[in-house]
Design an enzyme around this catalytic site. Structure first.
Site, PDB file in Angstrom:
ATOM      1  CG  LEU A   8      -1.764  -1.283   1.410  1.00 64.36           C
ATOM      2  CD1 LEU A   8      -2.710  -1.114   2.582  1.00 64.36           C
ATOM      3  CD2 LEU A   8      -2.526  -1.646   0.136  1.00 64.36           C
ATOM      4  CB  ALA A   9       3.049   2.678  -2.086  1.00 65.42           C
ATOM      5  NE  ARG A  15       1.557  11.498  10.566  1.00 64.34           N
ATOM      6  CZ  ARG A  15       1.395  10.427  11.343  1.00 64.34           C
ATOM      7  NH1 ARG A  15       1.737  10.477  12.618  1.00 64.34           N
ATOM      8  NH2 ARG A  15       0.919   9.307  10.854  1.00 64.34           N
ATOM      9  CD  GLU A 154      -7.353   2.355  13.375  1.00 69.06           C
ATOM     10  OE1 GLU A 154      -6.354   3.052  13.631  1.00 69.06           O
ATOM     11  OE2 GLU A 154      -7.315   1.359  12.631  1.00 69.06           O
TER      12      GLU A 154
END
Length: 462
Positions: A8-9, A15, A154
């Protein structure tokens, strides 16, 4: 059945505070995603797929045809990112390991252990977890009283009790392809974030399928990169591991905490690496070389018994028994032959130099072919640029070039030539010639007095 990897990119990585896609950001001058791809290529994985999105052309240029691509046009979370691969993977029997693209420290043997554990335990879904003393920011693994996985919670949704949990979700999953996409479609959008969380697949699957956990004890291997500070942590870990490997294989590294060696560098036993040295790219350092101190080498080959100190060497080659530095700069495919001396403040660019040639100080050799046993005097320059184009200088063997000589390219200097100091050479020189290309000196006797200002008596002036 085959094993697939889905990396997953697609994220922006805000940030990181950079326009570059996060997964393309360099660690030890190597794009972050390259580490994961290489580990997967050497693992039990048969095919690799990368989910790209933000500035996808950058990642696609980096990886080329080594992988297959899935485009996530709109970033709607990790669950949506995996769902984008449905057309590619749904009808392919086997299993898929899903990994974040920002996990450069994961190792091939660990990937293989995770895949084997999934098969050995007969899992439909295997979660990979690790332990952090300070797990703030990570989703936690919630277990029941029997140790079974209940859910991944989460960080923003944790209760006070759940905040005490130190086991965290790493973002690595192994799941069987025949159930992956049907389960993904049952995930509901998170109202707070407006995204589909891949972590919610646990709640979807827990009543119908077997879910297992694989705990990684060495948590640094599962580290994700989200900001530039974490880049420094990853680099420190890699530096220690790489230097240790080289030292155990016969490379002497002095003050290793000051030495940075890239992941793809090859160093032969017997080499000595002095402090404050950086070697990166696909560089090769052969046996009995002395590198450093205060030296940077990138994408270059340093051959046996050569020395490079206080210098920069980029995309170049240094031959056997040659010395470079201090304060030399080799770049753009400079090829230095054997037994050469490239000394103080000498720059060599896109040039090939034979053997036993000396350029001891303050010279520029650019776009040139140089033979054997050539002496470059202090301040000698190949004048290769006319303001529009670069031109070539060809210098034969056994040529003596005096101090402060300008060789204006294009020019051909034959063998056994002597060029007098201070000459500006603009024409070809035949073999065996002495070339003097400077104005004749004129002395005007008793002339200096006309240039000397009279002394003023300050007392009389007042």
């Amino acid at each position: 059945m085959k094993t697939y990897a889905l990396l997953l990119a697609a994220g922006k990585g805000t940030r990181m505070r950079t326009d570059m896609p996060k997964c393309a950001y360099p660690i030890l001058k190597k794009p972050m995603i390259e580490y994961s791809i290489e580990r997967l290529e050497n693992s039990l994985v048969d095919e690799i797929c990368v989910v790209v999105g933000h500035k996808r052309e950058v990642l696609m240029d980096l990886l080329g045809d080594r992988v297959q691509y899935v485009v996530q046009e709109e970033q709607l979370g990790t669950g949506h990112a995996v769902l984008c691969a449905e057309d590619l993977l749904k009808n392919k029997p086997g299993k898929t390991i899903i990994l974040p693209g920002d996990m450069p420290l994961i190792e091939t043997k660990l990937i293989n252990k995770i895949l084997n554990a999934h098969d050995d335990m007969g899992n439909d879904l295997t979660l990979v977890s690790t332990l952090y003393d300070n797990p703030k920011g990570y989703g936690r693994i919630s277990r029941d009283k029997y140790g079974n996985v209940c859910s991944i919670v989460e960080d923003a949704d944790l209760t006070d009790t759940q905040k005490q949990i130190k086991e965290v979700n790493t973002g690595v999953y192994v799941i069987n392809n025949d159930i992956l996409f049907d389960c993904l479609k049952e995930i509901k959008i998170n109202e707070k974030k407006g995204e589909y969380y891949l972590t919610d697949i646990v709640s979807v699957m827990k009543r119908r399928f077997k879910i297992g956990l694989f705990l990684v004890r060495n948590s640094i291997l599962m580290m994700g990169i989200n900001d530039l500070y974490q880049i420094s942590i990853a680099e420190k870990h890699l530096r220690v591991e790489i230097n240790k490997w080289h030292m155990l294989n016969g490379v002497s590294i002095i003050n290793p905490e000051t030495v940075t060696i890239g992941h793809d560098v090859e160093i032969h036993p017997g080499a000595v690496i002095n402090p404050n040295t950086t070697i990166t790219g696909n560089s090769v350092i052969e046996a009995d070389t002395i590198i450093g101190p205060n030296t940077e080498i990138h994408e270059s080959t340093i051959k046996k018994n050569a020395q490079v100190k206080h210098s920069l060497v980029y995309d170049s080659e240094v031959g056997e028994f040659s010395t470079v530095g201090p304060f030399a700069h080799l770049r753009n495919h400079a090829v230095i032959g054997d037994h050469n001396r490239i000394g103080n403040f000498v720059e060599v660019k896109n040039s090939k130099i034979g053997s036993k040639t000396k350029a001891s100080h303050l010279s520029y050799i650019g776009d040139a072919e140089v033979g054997d046993r050539v002496n470059f005097g202090c301040g000698s320059v190949t004048v290769n640029y006319d303001g529009v184009n670069k031109h070539k200088t060809i210098i034969g063997s056994d040529v003596f070039i005096g101090c402060n000589v300008n060789m204006v390219a294009p020019i051909n200097i034959s063998d056994n030539v002597f060029i007098a100091a201070g000459s500006t050479v603009t024409e070809d020189i035949p073999a065996g010639a002495l070339t003097i290309a400077r104005s004749r000196q004129i002395n005007k006797d008793d002339y200096a007095k006309n240039l000397v200002k009279p002394q003023i008596d300050e007392k009389k002036a007042l």
